[in-house]
Design a protein around this motif. Structure first.
Motif: not given
Ligand code: NAI
Length: 779
Positions: A155-183
């Motif tokens: 089951t999902a963990l609940g609320v996920c906090g993501a803190v990301i850097p500036w080198n791949f701004p949208l790609l790092m968002l995708a790497w955090k948001v997509a799996p979190a929401l999928a789960a």
């Protein structure tokens, strides 16, 4: 304008600027941004500028998120999570699919905005960043679709906090948001202060996908905002990408909180060129390794190791290639190298290069525009220990040195505190695939570099962090087993009786280190009493010196990882057989220690040994279908040395439940057995001694959990630390583990039913690191 003839002679490109009109229109609509909370923009608060590094001009104002803003976002995420998490996977899949489609639909707007906020060439944001973002959401739409069937019991963990850097701004968002929401989690994400704009655009566009409000929240701000998110009590997981220094702070801040944590940190990744390599390809690869995104890439191939025989020729060709790189306006489609993200980062790069006094420094002879630009640079002739060979520069600066033999290449490659990625160039498949498993890194590219895909796990070992992003292994970092957990009461050693009767011969059990029974360094031991007040014997009281000896022995035994899985299985079966021959004796010992019948525990222990013997050659890796030439192998490798505080409440079964998966996967271990009932473990030495287990693979130090936890968790040669102790030590262990960012698995005071479920997948995953090896395959 030059004549056709002049153009032919110089082969120079004319400017080919991408239009920024659409971005300017979007920015002028907003000018000043609030956060994205609960499906809408909040009113801007205290704001700061985000600038285009290529022009130094401000792009927009964004809000510095306060603790109250973070709290509002977490509350919105919490309100949304119940319903979101209970949706059938298919429903979440449809949202993720819609997000993927929208990223593609708005690809140009995203790409231009990314290049303006970050300074990266439009060629990269258009052809790499944004397509990878879309691919990530498509892939995770697929995982969401399959999750109910493939991962029941999670089951999902609940609320996920993501803190990301500036080198791949949208790609790092995708790497955090997509799996979190999928789960089934909801998210609060804090983008980097230099590059918040594509995250805000993404949030706005998520409304077009009909994403329920509160599922995704964006709070902008600097490190203080990030820290407020990390410290928020109602966040269940933190996913961080950024510097090792901040990663370490986050490890400290979350220690003992029960928050799940993944860290994707810095690197100094080796780029190894053997003399039989296709040199032109290896040079072209270097352009992608270290001049891609101005070298501001965590997995940049920043440490060139080139075989001596070809070094001079290689450096010459490389310099010529560097001279041909085109620097300039990131929005120009012909540009290879854009602007550094911010003057602060430029100063860092300059400071590091200028303070170096060794070797030879070569700056590319290309035109360097005024402003926030740094030329492609090659520094050769450094020694392995030089600062620039060891420290992450995070800029377009390559350091190079030579090696003679493959063994030396491996040694140099691993001579770093990091372990993120590595690149190997050789036309000899035997050599490349012989070296790949020897490199300490989470990702290895063979005859290619900086390849990424949603299906292939990405992440590091050592001080490059822990956890993987992408693939099923990445999804697991956003799930937990559905289990009602109970608090674990501390199990105290039994007290001495009021009247001590004379007992027979005094039996003092020793420690078990490097295959031998060893007297504890301090010379002390503890009496162990039965519930009826009978003296059962003494157990050695280990100290930090004993832990050090045990870790050293475990290290020396690392050859265990190279034995075949079949051989490891045979030894586990043999241990089971030898234990079985003495089952009655062990059951009696358990009864004496705990007052309860030990038969069931001994039976379960034998079964557990069989379980992990069975798994030894079946916890397979995977071959990932990546949309590039080749395949990505996901290899399950041992973590290395695992230190574990074993359960107090199941003195024999608990010890084996920890030991067996660790050694089945090729790790060596240092085990601290049940503190109140250690004698079941000390009897077990004899079983180990007669089971062909190589010396040092299993080391056992009895004693006080509270005292031994610190030296064990803090030891720099321990790669992972686990605790199932009933003494509350989770916070201490996770703090100590921050030193070399070792992986931790602690119980946070929660009980586990050792007799019932073996939960073998969780143990096997904890006992392994996924190494992703990209190999050429097919056309
Ligand atoms: P950083 O690690 O400070 O920033 C990354 C993110 O963490 C940002 O969103 C920042 O606001 C946030 N942050 C900062 N302090 C925090 C705290 N105490 N708690 C929670 N969040 C916090 O990286 P920075 O300062 O942007 O760059 C410094 C160096 O870090 C670079 O020169 C480079 O060496 C390295 N770096 C590595 C990256 C990687 O992908 N491995 C990415 C960015 C930077």
């Amino acid at each position: 304008t030059p004549s056709v003839r002049e153009i032919f002679d110089s082969m120079a490109y004319g400017p080919a600027p991408e239009s920024n009109a659409e971005v300017l229109a979007w920015l002028s609509k907003h000018k000043s941004f609030g956060h994205w909370i609960d499906g809408a923009f909040t009113k801007p608060g205290q704001t700061f500028e985000t600038r285009n590094p290529a022009t130094a001009k401000p792009l927009a104002l964004v809000t510095q998120g306060s603790a109250a803003d973070v709290d509002a976002a977490v509350k919105a995420a919490r309100r949304a999570q119940g319903k979101w998490g209970k949706l059938p996977g298919h429903a979440r899949a449809k949202y993720l699919y819609a997000l993927a489609r929208l990223v593609q639909k708005h690809a140009r707007l995203f790409a231009v905005l990314e290049s303006m906020d970050n300074g990266k060439p439009i060629r990269e944001s258009r052809d790499i960043d944004i397509p990878l973002v879309a691919r990530h959401f498509y892939y995770h739409a697929g995982l969401a679709q399959l999750i109910d069937d493939e991962l029941p019991g999670q089951t999902a963990l609940g609320v996920c906090g993501a803190v990301i850097p500036w080198n791949f701004p949208l790609l790092m968002l995708a790497w955090k948001v997509a799996p979190a929401l999928a789960a089934g989690n909801t998210v609060v994400l804090k983008p980097a202060e230099y590059t918040p704009l594509t995250a805000l655009l993404f949030a706005e566009i998520s409304r077009e996908a009909g994403l329920p409000k509160g599922v995704l929240n964006i709070v902008t701000g600097d490190g203080d905002t990030g820290a407020a998110l990390v410290n928020h009590a109602d966040v269940n997981k933190i996913a961080f990408t950024g510097s090792t220094a901040v990663g370490r702070k986050i490890r400290m801040a979350t220690a003992g909180s029960g928050k799940a944590l993944t860290l994707e940190l810095g690197g100094k990744s080796p780029y190894i060129v053997f003399e039989d390599a296709d040199i032109d390809s290896a040079i072209e690869g270097l352009v992608d390794a270290i001049w891609f995104n101005q070298g501001q890439v965590c997995c940049a191939g920043s440490r060139l190791l080139v075989q001596e025989g070809i070094a001079d020729r290689f450096y010459e060709k490389l310099k010529r290639r560097m001279d041909g790189l085109r620097m300039g306006d990131p929005l120009d489609k012909c540009i290879d190298v854009g602007a550094i993200v911010d003057p602060v980062q430029l100063a860092t790069i300059r400071g590091l290069v200028d303070s170096n006094t060794e070797g030879e420094t070569y700056h590319a002879a290309c035109d360097v525009p005024e402003g926030c630009y740094y030329p492609p640079t090659l520094i050769t002739g450094l020694s392995a220990a030089s600062t620039l060979m060891q420290e992450e520069i995070f800029g377009p600066v390559l350091v190079g040195m030579t090696f003679r033999t493959p063994a030396e290449a491996v040694e140099l490659a691993n001579n770093t505190r990091y372990g993120l990625a590595a690149t190997i160039w050789s036309e000899n498949v035997n050599l490349a695939l012989d070296v790949a498993p020897k490199i300490k890194a989470g990702v290895v590219w063979v005859n290619a570099t900086n390849l990424f895909d949603a299906a292939a796990g990405f992440g590091g070992v050592r001080e490059s962090g822990f956890g993987r992003e992408g693939g099923w292994e990445g999804l697991m970092a956003y799930l937990k087993p559905i289990r009602v957990s109970k608090a674990l009461a501390q199990v105290k050693p039994l007290a001495a009786p009021a009247v001590i009767e004379a007992s027979g011969i005094d039996r003092t059990a020793k420690l078990f280190i490097a295959g031998k029974q060893a007297r504890p360094d301090g010379g002390y031991s503890l009496p162990i009493w039965s519930p009826k007040g009978k003296l059962l014997g003494h157990a050695g009281l280990g100290n930090r010196k004993d832990i050090r000896n045990a870790v050293e022995a475990a290290h020396a035994a690392k050859g265990w990882a190279k034995t075949t899985a079949h051989a490891r299985a045979q030894i586990l079966y043999y241990i089971a057989e030898n234990l079985s021959a003495r089952a009655g004796e062990f059951a009696g010992r358990l009864r004496d220690l705990t007052g309860k019948s030990g038969e069931a525990e001994v039976e379960a222990t034998i079964a557990r040994l069989f379980t992990y013997a069975a798994w030894a050659d079946k916890f397979d890796g995977a071959v990932k279908s990546v949309p590039l030439r080749g395949v990505a192998l996901a290899m399950n490798e041992p973590c290395g040395v695992i230190g574990a505080l074993c359960p107090d409440d199941a003195p024999l079964l608990g010890l084996i439940s920890v030991m067996a998966p660790a050694i089945a996967m090729g790790n060596t271990c240092v085990l601290i057995p049940s503190e109140p009932f250690p004698l079941a473990a000390t009897d077990f030495y004899q079983v180990l001694e007669t089971s062909d287990l190589p010396a040092g693979v299993v080391n056992i130090v009895t004693g006080s959990h509270a005292e031994l936890a610190k030296p064990l968790a803090g030891h720099l040669d321990v790669d992972a630390v686990w605790s199932f102790s009933s003494t509350p030590l989770s916070a201490l262990i996770e703090k100590e583990a921050a030193g070399n960012i070792k992986r931790t698995w602690v119980n946070n005071g929660q009980a586990r039913d050792w007799l019932a479920a073996s939960d073998s997948h969780a143990f096997l995953r904890a006992a392994t690191e996924v190494k992703t090896i990209w190999v050429p395959y097919g056309e």
